[in-house]
Design a protein around this motif. Structure first.
Motif, PDB file in Angstrom:
ATOM      1  N   ARG A   1       3.009  -0.078  -2.745  1.00  0.00           N
ATOM      2  CA  ARG A   1       4.436   0.114  -2.472  1.00  0.00           C
ATOM      3  C   ARG A   1       5.176  -1.188  -2.725  1.00  0.00           C
ATOM      4  O   ARG A   1       4.655  -2.282  -2.489  1.00  0.00           O
ATOM      5  CB  ARG A   1       4.661   0.565  -1.027  1.00  0.00           C
ATOM      6  CG  ARG A   1       4.140   1.966  -0.732  1.00  0.00           C
ATOM      7  CD  ARG A   1       4.525   2.380   0.678  1.00  0.00           C
ATOM      8  NE  ARG A   1       3.965   3.683   1.047  1.00  0.00           N
ATOM      9  CZ  ARG A   1       4.101   4.234   2.243  1.00  0.00           C
ATOM     10  NH1 ARG A   1       4.791   3.601   3.197  1.00  0.00           N
ATOM     11  NH2 ARG A   1       3.559   5.417   2.493  1.00  0.00           N
ATOM     12  N   LYS A   2       6.426  -1.034  -3.180  1.00  0.00           N
ATOM     13  CA  LYS A   2       7.286  -2.189  -3.419  1.00  0.00           C
ATOM     14  C   LYS A   2       8.490  -2.135  -2.489  1.00  0.00           C
ATOM     15  O   LYS A   2       9.073  -1.074  -2.284  1.00  0.00           O
ATOM     16  CB  LYS A   2       7.770  -2.213  -4.870  1.00  0.00           C
ATOM     17  CG  LYS A   2       6.684  -2.487  -5.886  1.00  0.00           C
ATOM     18  CD  LYS A   2       7.271  -2.588  -7.296  1.00  0.00           C
ATOM     19  CE  LYS A   2       6.203  -2.902  -8.321  1.00  0.00           C
ATOM     20  NZ  LYS A   2       6.764  -3.015  -9.693  1.00  0.00           N
TER      21      LYS A   2
ATOM     22  N   ALA B   1       1.702 -10.408  -1.285  1.00  0.00           N
ATOM     23  CA  ALA B   1       1.155  -9.072  -0.987  1.00  0.00           C
ATOM     24  C   ALA B   1       1.742  -8.012  -1.912  1.00  0.00           C
ATOM     25  O   ALA B   1       1.928  -6.867  -1.518  1.00  0.00           O
ATOM     26  CB  ALA B   1       1.425  -8.708   0.474  1.00  0.00           C
ATOM     27  N   GLY B   2       1.988  -8.404  -3.151  1.00  0.00           N
ATOM     28  CA  GLY B   2       2.620  -7.493  -4.101  1.00  0.00           C
ATOM     29  C   GLY B   2       1.652  -6.551  -4.780  1.00  0.00           C
ATOM     30  O   GLY B   2       0.580  -6.223  -4.242  1.00  0.00           O
ATOM     31  N   GLU B   3       2.016  -6.127  -5.969  1.00  0.00           N
ATOM     32  CA  GLU B   3       1.292  -5.065  -6.679  1.00  0.00           C
ATOM     33  C   GLU B   3      -0.166  -5.424  -6.953  1.00  0.00           C
ATOM     34  O   GLU B   3      -1.070  -4.614  -6.716  1.00  0.00           O
ATOM     35  CB  GLU B   3       2.020  -4.772  -7.992  1.00  0.00           C
ATOM     36  CG  GLU B   3       1.472  -3.605  -8.773  1.00  0.00           C
ATOM     37  CD  GLU B   3       2.355  -3.297  -9.961  1.00  0.00           C
ATOM     38  OE1 GLU B   3       3.234  -2.431  -9.824  1.00  0.00           O
ATOM     39  OE2 GLU B   3       2.193  -3.932 -11.025  1.00  0.00           O
TER      40      GLU B   3
ATOM     41  N   HIS C   1       3.498  -2.971   5.854  1.00  0.00           N
ATOM     42  CA  HIS C   1       2.771  -1.914   5.157  1.00  0.00           C
ATOM     43  C   HIS C   1       1.354  -2.349   4.802  1.00  0.00           C
ATOM     44  O   HIS C   1       0.377  -1.641   5.099  1.00  0.00           O
ATOM     45  CB  HIS C   1       3.513  -1.521   3.879  1.00  0.00           C
ATOM     46  CG  HIS C   1       2.716  -0.638   2.979  1.00  0.00           C
ATOM     47  ND1 HIS C   1       2.384   0.655   3.299  1.00  0.00           N
ATOM     48  CD2 HIS C   1       2.143  -0.882   1.759  1.00  0.00           C
ATOM     49  CE1 HIS C   1       1.654   1.182   2.330  1.00  0.00           C
ATOM     50  NE2 HIS C   1       1.494   0.268   1.390  1.00  0.00           N
ATOM     51  N   VAL C   2       1.221  -3.513   4.166  1.00  0.00           N
ATOM     52  CA  VAL C   2      -0.086  -3.940   3.664  1.00  0.00           C
ATOM     53  C   VAL C   2      -1.028  -4.332   4.803  1.00  0.00           C
ATOM     54  O   VAL C   2      -2.212  -3.999   4.774  1.00  0.00           O
ATOM     55  CB  VAL C   2       0.087  -5.096   2.657  1.00  0.00           C
ATOM     56  CG1 VAL C   2      -1.271  -5.575   2.146  1.00  0.00           C
ATOM     57  CG2 VAL C   2       0.953  -4.657   1.487  1.00  0.00           C
ATOM     58  N   SER C   3      -0.509  -5.010   5.803  1.00  0.00           N
ATOM     59  CA  SER C   3      -1.372  -5.409   6.925  1.00  0.00           C
ATOM     60  C   SER C   3      -1.880  -4.196   7.681  1.00  0.00           C
ATOM     61  O   SER C   3      -3.029  -4.170   8.149  1.00  0.00           O
ATOM     62  CB  SER C   3      -0.632  -6.359   7.862  1.00  0.00           C
ATOM     63  OG  SER C   3       0.489  -5.722   8.453  1.00  0.00           O
ATOM     64  N   THR C   4      -1.051  -3.184   7.803  1.00  0.00           N
ATOM     65  CA  THR C   4      -1.491  -1.949   8.472  1.00  0.00           C
ATOM     66  C   THR C   4      -2.513  -1.209   7.621  1.00  0.00           C
ATOM     67  O   THR C   4      -3.560  -0.771   8.121  1.00  0.00           O
ATOM     68  CB  THR C   4      -0.286  -1.027   8.748  1.00  0.00           C
ATOM     69  OG1 THR C   4       0.642  -1.706   9.599  1.00  0.00           O
ATOM     70  CG2 THR C   4      -0.732   0.259   9.417  1.00  0.00           C
TER      71      THR C   4
END
Length: 365
Positions: free
Chosen positions: A169-170, A10-12, A44-47
């Motif tokens: 975001r990282k 789920a990175g950049e 973060h990404v799932s939300t």
């Protein structure tokens, strides 16, 4: 019917390119699961993208997730083991390039695919752009080729990502064991591919650059021209993914192809392939994939009977290559349609990586 898909990594790239595109293709894909070793990244990404099922263990996602396909978007060291496990659980696989970094790992993927009648679609989005495909037809119709130049010299990805409007975001909350595990896997790759487990050598750094940035260009070169007979020479520079420049000259029998690659600090994405032959120059210009909608251009230049230079610029579509590629993956899974970026095709890149790296090592002796 949409494909129920789970993403590993789920990175950049996932945040900037993959998930925005899959969300816009909601008639084709239902993103049901997401896996990453960073819990903060997952949250973060799932939300942000409303993904209900989250995992920190890809095996658990493959076994328990409500999915029928897996996208492998992790660090390159993990592409092969995740792809094999997904295939063994009867999941279709989309794996970002490079599919694998050793012939042994590539063979395991192909074996798992064949034993499970699976789909392994390798992510070479540039090769799905209509401008590139039109160039392939022109070049293959040439009676003779005089020269080819393959260039990929770019500024830091952060410049393009920062202006993409996707706001990735990282996070750094990685498990304590993750660094050691990646180093172990890197050593295995080095041993299998180059015959030495050393991962801080110039040869290994070059090999990894070819597997990341270089695989886009070399895969496209293969489709245009085939596999070269050999390497005439290479530069004595010491590039890596962090920067530097590298040049190689390929022997194609009656002509050579010059490959130029590097990363500097200039905010320009200078990537193209240009073939000279039959009294014309055929050039495909690629822009950064991090900004959606930038067209891939085909430029054909030649002189008319009066000696005037005529240039034709073709933008077949503003639809980005990732979208076209994801449509092709859907057709492969749902409709059994043939596709070109197969596991067997991707394996050919390893031959070229090794060809270049061997030439680099020889010049130092």
């Amino acid at each position: 019917m949409p494909i129920k898909i789970g993403l590993v990594g789920a990175g950049e790239v996932t945040q900037t390119i993959v998930l925005p595109n899959l969300r816009l293709l909601s008639d084709l894909y239902e993103v049901n699961a997401l896996c990453d070793i960073s819990q903060q990244t997952l949250e973060h990404v799932s939300t942000k993208f409303n993904i209900k099922q989250t995992y920190t263990d890809y095996t658990q996602m493959i076994e328990e997730g409500d999915i029928e396909a897996v996208m492998v978007l992790t660090a390159d060291e993990y592409h092969a083991p995740i792809a094999v496990e997904a295939l063994q659980h009867k999941k279709a696989v989309f794996v970002e390039k490079p599919m694998a970094l050793s012939q042994q790992a590539a063979a395991l993927i192909i074996k798992a695919r064949d034993e499970n009648n699976g789909v392994v679609f390798v992510g070479y989005q540039r090769r799905y752009s209509p401008a590139f495909e039109e160039a392939v037809q022109i070049v293959r119709g040439m009676s003779s080729i005089s020269y080819c130049r393959v260039r990929d010299i770019i500024g830091p990805n952060s410049i393009f990502v920062g202006q993409s409007g996707t706001f990735p975001r990282k996070y750094t909350d990685f498990p304590e064991t993750s660094s050691a595990d990646m180093k172990r896997r890197s050593s295995e790759i080095a041993e299998q591919a180059l015959g030495s487990a050393e991962t801080d050598s110039q040869a290994y750094n070059l090999y990894r650059l070819l597997g990341s940035l270089g695989s886009h260009d070399l895969s496209a070169m293969r489709e245009l021209l085939g596999i070269p007979k050999g390497v005439c020479g290479v530069s004595n520079t010491t590039p890596s993914n962090a920067g530097g420049f590298f040049t190689a000259m390929f022997d194609y029998g009656g002509f050579v192809a010059m490959y130029e690659t590097g990363v500097d600090q200039v905010g320009l994405f200078d990537a193209h392939i240009e073939v000279y032959g039959d009294g014309k120059r055929v050039k495909v210009e690629f822009d950064t994939p991090y900004v959606k909608g930038l067209p891939v251009k085909l430029v054909v230049g030649e002189s008319d009977k009066d000696g005037r230079y005529i240039e034709r610029v073709v933008r077949p579509t503003y639809e980005d290559a990732y979208t076209i590629e994801y449509k092709a993956f859907y057709d492969a899974v749902r409709n059994g349609k043939q596709y070109k970026t197969t596991a067997d095709d991707a394996r050919c890149d390893l031959e070229i990586f090794k060809m270049i790296t061997d030439a680099f090592v020889r010049q130092d002796k």
